[in-house]
Design a protein around this motif. Structure first.
Motif, PDB file in Angstrom:
ATOM      1  N   LEU A  62       8.223  59.656  47.946  1.00 47.73           N
ATOM      2  CA  LEU A  62       8.441  61.205  48.176  1.00 47.73           C
ATOM      3  C   LEU A  62       7.794  61.810  49.532  1.00 47.73           C
ATOM      4  O   LEU A  62       8.403  62.663  50.230  1.00 47.73           O
ATOM      5  N   ARG A  63       6.791  61.289  49.942  1.00 49.43           N
ATOM      6  CA  ARG A  63       6.100  61.656  51.194  1.00 49.43           C
ATOM      7  C   ARG A  63       6.725  61.134  52.238  1.00 49.43           C
ATOM      8  O   ARG A  63       7.378  61.996  53.312  1.00 49.43           O
ATOM      9  N   ILE A  64       7.347  59.861  52.211  1.00 48.70           N
ATOM     10  CA  ILE A  64       8.211  59.344  53.086  1.00 48.70           C
ATOM     11  C   ILE A  64       9.610  60.292  53.308  1.00 48.70           C
ATOM     12  O   ILE A  64      10.123  60.614  54.458  1.00 48.70           O
ATOM     13  N   LEU A  65       9.983  60.530  52.181  1.00 46.39           N
ATOM     14  CA  LEU A  65      11.424  61.542  52.180  1.00 46.39           C
ATOM     15  C   LEU A  65      10.997  62.848  52.815  1.00 46.39           C
ATOM     16  O   LEU A  65      11.903  63.157  53.593  1.00 46.39           O
ATOM     17  N   ARG A  66      10.081  63.492  52.222  1.00 45.04           N
ATOM     18  CA  ARG A  66       9.735  64.786  52.721  1.00 45.04           C
ATOM     19  C   ARG A  66       9.723  64.669  54.479  1.00 45.04           C
ATOM     20  O   ARG A  66      10.089  65.427  55.070  1.00 45.04           O
ATOM     21  N   GLU A  67       8.977  63.963  54.994  1.00 40.86           N
ATOM     22  CA  GLU A  67       8.673  63.772  56.466  1.00 40.86           C
ATOM     23  C   GLU A  67       9.915  63.452  56.939  1.00 40.86           C
ATOM     24  O   GLU A  67      10.072  63.420  58.426  1.00 40.86           O
ATOM     25  N   SER A  68      10.904  62.602  56.572  1.00 44.62           N
ATOM     26  CA  SER A  68      12.317  62.521  57.140  1.00 44.62           C
ATOM     27  C   SER A  68      13.169  63.638  57.274  1.00 44.62           C
ATOM     28  O   SER A  68      14.207  63.606  58.095  1.00 44.62           O
ATOM     29  N   LEU A  69      12.906  64.609  56.577  1.00 41.90           N
ATOM     30  CA  LEU A  69      13.933  65.979  56.521  1.00 41.90           C
ATOM     31  C   LEU A  69      13.400  66.838  57.452  1.00 41.90           C
ATOM     32  O   LEU A  69      12.410  67.087  57.876  1.00 41.90           O
ATOM     33  N   PRO A  70      14.577  67.430  58.110  1.00 43.97           N
ATOM     34  CA  PRO A  70      14.118  68.108  59.213  1.00 43.97           C
ATOM     35  C   PRO A  70      13.494  69.673  58.882  1.00 43.97           C
ATOM     36  O   PRO A  70      13.522  70.018  57.643  1.00 43.97           O
ATOM     37  N   PRO A  71      12.653  70.371  59.705  1.00 44.30           N
ATOM     38  CA  PRO A  71      11.903  71.398  59.172  1.00 44.30           C
ATOM     39  C   PRO A  71      12.938  72.783  58.711  1.00 44.30           C
ATOM     40  O   PRO A  71      14.248  72.819  59.198  1.00 44.30           O
ATOM     41  N   ALA A  72      12.660  73.501  57.771  1.00 39.12           N
ATOM     42  CA  ALA A  72      13.565  74.658  57.369  1.00 39.12           C
ATOM     43  C   ALA A  72      13.554  75.594  58.527  1.00 39.12           C
ATOM     44  O   ALA A  72      12.678  75.968  59.315  1.00 39.12           O
ATOM     45  N   ASP A  73      14.636  76.316  58.673  1.00 35.14           N
ATOM     46  CA  ASP A  73      14.769  77.337  59.840  1.00 35.14           C
ATOM     47  C   ASP A  73      14.261  78.549  59.259  1.00 35.14           C
ATOM     48  O   ASP A  73      13.963  79.525  60.013  1.00 35.14           O
ATOM     49  N   MET A  74      13.942  78.950  58.120  1.00 35.13           N
ATOM     50  CA  MET A  74      13.475  80.203  57.591  1.00 35.13           C
ATOM     51  C   MET A  74      12.547  79.745  56.274  1.00 35.13           C
ATOM     52  O   MET A  74      12.884  78.858  55.607  1.00 35.13           O
TER      53      MET A  74
END
Length: 88
Positions: A62-74
């Motif tokens: 889950l940590r690896i997946l979360r880090e691979s996602l782009p940051p949210a715009d809002m």
């Protein structure tokens, strides 16, 4: 299998649940069309204990997946509000 309209099923809900517990299948209809079928739930098999290693491995994935996602715009609240207002 018994059929009930939504209003009648609402008024007799407890009774219908008792019938389902006895093994009967109940169909709820709206304007004469089947909407949902209520059936007795299958008994769940006892779950096996999960090892600490398995939990740690899942958290690492889950940590690896979360880090691979782009940051949210809002912020999440604004995103949910926007989705709700657009009818998504």
């Amino acid at each position: 299998m018994a059929n009930y309209g939504v209003a009648e099923a609402k008024n007799k809900f407890t009774h219908l649940l008792e019938r389902v517990e006895d093994g009967e299948r109940i169909v709820i209809t709206r304007h004469g069309k089947p909407i949902v079928e209520i059936v007795k739930a299958a008994a769940a098999a006892p779950s096996k204990p999960v090892s600490a290693e398995a939990i740690a491995a899942a958290l690492e994935r889950l940590r690896i997946l979360r880090e691979s996602l782009p940051p949210a715009d809002m912020p999440a609240a604004d995103m949910i509000r926007e989705m709700r207002d657009e009818g998504v």
